[in-house]
Design an enzyme around this catalytic site. Structure first.
Site, PDB file in Angstrom:
ATOM      1  N   LEU A 251       0.824  -1.204   0.000  1.00 21.88           N
ATOM      2  CA  LEU A 251       0.000   0.000   0.000  1.00 21.88           C
ATOM      3  C   LEU A 251       0.860   1.257   0.000  1.00 21.88           C
ATOM      4  CD1 LEU A 251      -2.746  -1.045   2.597  1.00 21.88           C
ATOM      5  CD2 LEU A 251      -2.718  -1.395   0.120  1.00 21.88           C
ATOM      6  N   GLY A 291       1.647  -9.320   6.462  1.00 21.38           N
ATOM      7  CA  GLY A 291       1.966  -8.500   7.620  1.00 21.38           C
ATOM      8  C   GLY A 291       2.062  -7.046   7.215  1.00 21.38           C
ATOM      9  N   GLY A 292       1.885  -6.135   8.163  1.00 22.19           N
ATOM     10  CA  GLY A 292       1.953  -4.715   7.841  1.00 22.19           C
ATOM     11  C   GLY A 292       0.940  -4.364   6.769  1.00 22.19           C
ATOM     12  N   ASP A 293       1.389  -3.681   5.735  1.00 20.85           N
ATOM     13  CA  ASP A 293       0.488  -3.293   4.646  1.00 20.85           C
ATOM     14  C   ASP A 293       0.820  -4.058   3.363  1.00 20.85           C
ATOM     15  OD1 ASP A 293       2.909  -2.117   4.179  1.00 20.85           O
ATOM     16  OD2 ASP A 293       2.112  -0.145   3.622  1.00 20.85           O
ATOM     17  N   GLU A 294       1.314  -5.301   3.518  1.00 18.69           N
ATOM     18  CA  GLU A 294       1.682  -6.119   2.372  1.00 18.69           C
ATOM     19  C   GLU A 294       0.662  -7.250   2.178  1.00 18.69           C
ATOM     20  OE1 GLU A 294       5.593  -7.403   3.395  1.00 18.69           O
ATOM     21  OE2 GLU A 294       6.543  -5.622   2.562  1.00 18.69           O
TER      22      GLU A 294
END
Length: 379
Positions: A251, A291-294
């Site tokens: 993102l 994880g995160g924005d992946e």
């Protein structure tokens, strides 16, 4: 039971559905596993069948009267039919075809009724040896019914009634007033076994729910419900010998939203993105969050033009404003790197590595872009 790949069909006839009902709000997967448990295995089947066949044969040999010969014939006919249906069902289940579950359960009830009939005629025969053999056979069968069929306690109860209820029916015709106590014994036994069956059934379903939820958590992201890295690896392993494309999404602008409005808004944004990815992919596609924005999407689209069009659609969906309850809608973008299997590898690490390199290139070109990984160099 969870590792058994065979799938046995759920009953379709209303009375059989009622007898095997697992209760309200039980997931379909657990219902199927409970039905699978009713089929048992060939050794278990053989143990019960050999018992009743041996007893009916010996009793018919000792007392070759029409009623005993009929019982022996019923036992052989029903057991042979059950064996054939069991084999057909196991083969069909292995091939994911519809199985004759209703017929198999109906034959099980017929078997219990045949044993009950044999017990009745043996008790009223006046031969204590015959009566003892028949009652011991019925008691052994009831033990197996209670142990194996607690996945369907109503069915177990019905089979117990058909098997031992004949003791109550025969008692008045034996000329032994003492046997009238069976009118107390059998109902109490049925009640106690039914209560135990329903409790064991409840415990079994609770255990299966816990296993199912644990397996789901192991393979899925707790925040979005999408597959996690382990779940994605499982998908790639299954498709390792097939053609597929892996889209690696990162993102653009998410960190700014998260830093400005806090993790709560950031989490809601990730959930909204996950919802849009679910809605924007096809039935055979797999969506995961690393994880995160992946995020990652595995699809069987392979043509560059089709992948570009698919990626453009996803970018448009993700880039649309998000109403997260703030004063103004939030807008982000997405960059996408694409790797192909088996061109860029067949395992998750190889495909992610190639897609990550393509994603880095997309970011370097100004973000909100899609890039296909370069062909692998041949040594």
């Amino acid at each position: 039971m969870r590792n058994d790949p065979r799938v046995f069909s759920l009953p379709r006839w209303r009375p059989i559905r009622w007898l095997t009902d697992a209760g309200p709000d039980v997931p379909q997967e657990i219902r199927a596993a409970l039905i699978r448990s009713l089929y048992g295995t060939l050794p278990i089947f053989a143990g019960g069948v050999l018992n009743t066949l041996a007893v009916s044969t010996l009793v018919a040999y000792r007392m070759p009267r029409p009623e005993f010969l009929l019982w022996c014939a019923l036992e052989y006919t029903i057991c042979l039919a059950r064996f054939v249906v069991l084999i057909v069902a196991q083969r069909a289940a292995g091939e994911r075809r519809r199985t004759p579950t209703d017929l198999y359960i109906l034959l099980g009830l017929a078997w219990a009724g045949s044993v009950g009939y044999g017990t009745f005629i043996s008790l009223v025969s006046g031969d204590w040896v015959v009566a003892t053999l028949a009652c011991l056979s019925a008691a052994a069968m009831v033990g197996g019914i209670s142990f194996r069929n607690f996945g369907a306690p109503r069915l177990a109860g019905a089979m117990i009634v058909l098997t031992l209820g004949s003791c109550c029916l025969a008692a008045p015709f034996t000329g032994e007033p003492l046997l009238l106590i069976t009118f107390l014994q059998i109902p109490f036994y049925l009640a106690s076994m039914s209560v135990a069956g329903f409790r064991l059934n409840k415990m079994l379903i609770a255990t299966m729910r816990a296993e199912r939820e644990s397996a789901f958590r192991a393979m899925h992201d707790s925040h979005t419900g999408l597959r996690n890295r382990a779940g994605l690896a499982e998908v790639i392993a299954v498709r390792s010998h097939g053609l597929a494309a892996l889209l690696y999404l990162d993102l653009d602008g998410f960190k700014a939203v998260n830093d400005t409005h806090g993790h709560g808004i950031g989490d809601r944004l990730l959930q909204a993105v996950a919802d849009r990815l679910r809605a924007g992919t096809r039935a055979g596609d797999v969506v995961a969050r690393l994880g995160g924005d992946e995020f990652v999407i595995v699809t069987d689209l392979l043509a560059p033009a089709a992948l570009t069009a698919f990626s453009a659609t996803l970018m448009g969906e993700i880039s649309a404003p998000y109403d997260l309850g703030l004063e103004h809608p939030v807008t982000i973008g997405v960059s996408i790197g694409i790797a192909l299997a088996p061109e860029h590898g067949t395992d998750l690490d190889s495909l992610l590595g190639a897609a990550d390199a393509a994603l880095y290139e997309a970011k370097a070109l100004g973000k909100s872009r899609v890039t296909l990984a370069a062909p692998r160099k041949v040594a």
